[in-house]
Design a protein around this motif. Structure first.
Motif, mmCIF file in Angstrom:
data_model
loop_
_atom_site.group_PDB
_atom_site.id
_atom_site.type_symbol
_atom_site.label_atom_id
_atom_site.label_comp_id
_atom_site.label_asym_id
_atom_site.label_seq_id
_atom_site.Cartn_x
_atom_site.Cartn_y
_atom_site.Cartn_z
ATOM 1 N N SER A 34 24.676 28.880 9.689
ATOM 2 C CA SER A 34 24.337 29.116 8.368
ATOM 3 C C SER A 34 26.026 29.818 7.797
ATOM 4 O O SER A 34 25.832 29.796 6.666
ATOM 5 C CB SER A 34 23.376 29.788 7.946
ATOM 6 O OG SER A 34 23.111 30.780 8.410
ATOM 7 N N ALA A 38 31.624 25.120 4.341
ATOM 8 C CA ALA A 38 31.610 23.701 4.423
ATOM 9 C C ALA A 38 32.922 23.339 5.269
ATOM 10 O O ALA A 38 33.064 22.432 6.025
ATOM 11 C CB ALA A 38 31.565 23.109 2.842
ATOM 12 N N GLN A 53 29.691 19.124 3.343
ATOM 13 C CA GLN A 53 29.072 19.799 2.319
ATOM 14 C C GLN A 53 27.585 19.562 2.354
ATOM 15 O O GLN A 53 26.684 20.503 2.241
ATOM 16 C CB GLN A 53 29.665 19.214 1.093
ATOM 17 C CG GLN A 53 28.929 20.065 -0.066
ATOM 18 C CD GLN A 53 29.435 21.351 -0.412
ATOM 19 O OE1 GLN A 53 30.430 21.792 -0.092
ATOM 20 N NE2 GLN A 53 28.504 22.115 -0.715
ATOM 21 N N LYS A 54 27.081 18.378 2.546
ATOM 22 C CA LYS A 54 25.788 18.105 2.843
ATOM 23 C C LYS A 54 25.095 18.788 3.829
ATOM 24 O O LYS A 54 24.170 19.387 3.647
ATOM 25 C CB LYS A 54 25.479 16.447 3.063
ATOM 26 C CG LYS A 54 24.103 16.018 2.911
ATOM 27 C CD LYS A 54 24.020 14.494 3.253
ATOM 28 C CE LYS A 54 22.567 14.093 3.577
ATOM 29 N NZ LYS A 54 22.522 12.594 3.714
ATOM 30 N N TRP A 56 25.920 21.730 5.035
ATOM 31 C CA TRP A 56 26.229 23.127 4.771
ATOM 32 C C TRP A 56 24.865 23.445 3.774
ATOM 33 O O TRP A 56 24.216 24.335 3.998
ATOM 34 C CB TRP A 56 27.453 23.240 3.855
ATOM 35 C CG TRP A 56 27.404 24.606 3.451
ATOM 36 C CD1 TRP A 56 27.970 25.574 3.981
ATOM 37 C CD2 TRP A 56 27.010 25.298 2.246
ATOM 38 N NE1 TRP A 56 27.949 26.900 3.398
ATOM 39 C CE2 TRP A 56 27.315 26.773 2.057
ATOM 40 C CE3 TRP A 56 26.445 24.670 0.980
ATOM 41 C CZ2 TRP A 56 26.799 27.391 1.030
ATOM 42 C CZ3 TRP A 56 26.345 25.354 -0.111
ATOM 43 C CH2 TRP A 56 26.473 26.810 -0.138
ATOM 44 N N GLN A 57 24.720 22.382 2.975
ATOM 45 C CA GLN A 57 23.281 22.525 1.962
ATOM 46 C C GLN A 57 22.225 22.783 2.932
ATOM 47 O O GLN A 57 21.119 23.360 2.581
ATOM 48 C CB GLN A 57 23.356 21.519 1.068
ATOM 49 C CG GLN A 57 22.339 21.695 -0.037
ATOM 50 C CD GLN A 57 22.556 23.272 -0.904
ATOM 51 O OE1 GLN A 57 23.725 23.344 -1.601
ATOM 52 N NE2 GLN A 57 21.588 24.323 -0.614
ATOM 53 N N ARG A 58 22.035 21.908 3.907
ATOM 54 C CA ARG A 58 20.817 21.789 4.539
ATOM 55 C C ARG A 58 20.490 23.220 5.356
ATOM 56 O O ARG A 58 19.432 23.713 5.521
ATOM 57 C CB ARG A 58 20.967 20.683 5.923
ATOM 58 C CG ARG A 58 20.623 19.197 5.112
ATOM 59 C CD ARG A 58 20.958 18.270 6.089
ATOM 60 N NE ARG A 58 20.545 17.059 5.740
ATOM 61 C CZ ARG A 58 20.788 15.844 6.313
ATOM 62 N NH1 ARG A 58 21.537 15.882 7.572
ATOM 63 N NH2 ARG A 58 20.375 14.676 5.684
ATOM 64 N N GLN A 60 21.715 26.054 4.510
ATOM 65 C CA GLN A 60 21.569 26.961 3.499
ATOM 66 C C GLN A 60 20.258 26.892 3.184
ATOM 67 O O GLN A 60 19.315 27.993 2.758
ATOM 68 C CB GLN A 60 22.260 26.989 2.235
ATOM 69 C CG GLN A 60 23.976 27.255 2.512
ATOM 70 C CD GLN A 60 24.098 28.344 3.453
ATOM 71 O OE1 GLN A 60 23.830 29.557 2.699
ATOM 72 N NE2 GLN A 60 24.841 28.438 4.571
ATOM 73 N N ASP A 61 19.595 25.838 2.895
ATOM 74 C CA ASP A 61 18.062 25.691 2.564
ATOM 75 C C ASP A 61 17.199 26.285 3.648
ATOM 76 O O ASP A 61 16.088 26.669 3.335
ATOM 77 C CB ASP A 61 17.780 24.128 2.318
ATOM 78 C CG ASP A 61 18.388 23.568 1.244
ATOM 79 O OD1 ASP A 61 18.828 24.505 0.188
ATOM 80 O OD2 ASP A 61 18.453 22.364 0.793
#
Length: 237
Positions: A34, A38, A53-54, A56-58, A60-61
């Motif tokens: 984490s 990205a 980027q997708k 990376w967001q996963r 971070q969530d």
């Protein structure tokens, strides 16, 4: 009897369920991945910037504790998984273990979040590769099992120690045409899923029962098999 199966890159959305707290080992992996940007994930995964980027967001969530969770057997949606009857979970919950690079060895219905990570990614945790990091816990997860049916690729098998791998009964799938046997990843992945579906339907609990399965023209071939390797062959025109 336990079937060992790998994860898959392709995922579906089967409807979320309550999350389960990450283990200490999984939290260490989450912390390591984490913190990557990205742009760094683009190189890490060897994927496009948009896909990175997708991912990376996963991550971070997951880090924030806001990621949705799903039963693992229903979240993964690769070719093998699509052959399995994933509406009838009782047999799968009892007999299937999924080998994950993030979660370790988990039950089929264990709640997991969407993520992308396998043992081909170069990641060090406490100075160890993902394989050596997980090996003691992978071994421990199957220590009490008397019969291990491996539907794993070598990537996932070699996370286990050589001593544990010697206990595996591997299942291979071939197509026979004009007397010649051939195999490739599509045959293998589809065969694994179809075998597991038949094991569900027949409530297979023994090696003897497993050898009797017949599905999509695949049949057990005793002359090609040995005690540690079962071969199923489908004849094609």
């Amino acid at each position: 009897m336990k079937f060992l199966i790998p994860t898959a890159k392709e995922m579906a959305d089967p409807g979320s369920i309550p999350a389960q707290q990450l283990s200490e080992q999984s939290q260490a992996i989450l912390a390591a991945v984490s913190c990557l940007s990205a742009d760094q994930l683009t190189a890490f995964y060897k994927i496009s910037p948009a896909a990175a980027q997708k991912e990376w967001q996963r991550w971070q969530d997951l880090l924030a504790g806001t990621a949705s969770s799903y039963p693992a057997i229903q979240l993964f949606n690769g070719l093998m998984y699509r052959q399995i009857d994933r509406e009838n979970l009782d047999y799968l919950a009892e007999h299937v273990l999924i080998t994950s690079a993030l979660y370790g060895v988990i039950g089929a219905t264990f709640p997991i979040a969407e993520h992308r990570l396998d043992f081909q990614q170069h990641l060090k945790i406490d100075g160890h590769s993902l394989k050596t990091y997980w090996r003691p816990l992978y071994d421990q997860a199957v220590s009490g099992e008397d019969l291990l049916i491996s539907l794993l690729s070598s990537e996932f098998e070699t996370v286990f120690s050589p001593t544990v791998q010697e206990r595996f009964v591997r299942v291979l799938f071939h197509e026979e045409k004009a007397g010649q046997l051939k195999t490739h990843s599509t045959i293998s992945k589809k065969g694994r899923g179809l075998l597991l579906k038949q094991a569900q339907q027949k409530n297979v609990n023994t090696l003897k029962q497993l050898k009797k399965l017949s599905f999509e023209q695949f049949n057990y071939r005793e002359e090609l098999s040995n005690p540690q390797q079962l071969v199923f062959v489908r004849k094609v025109d």
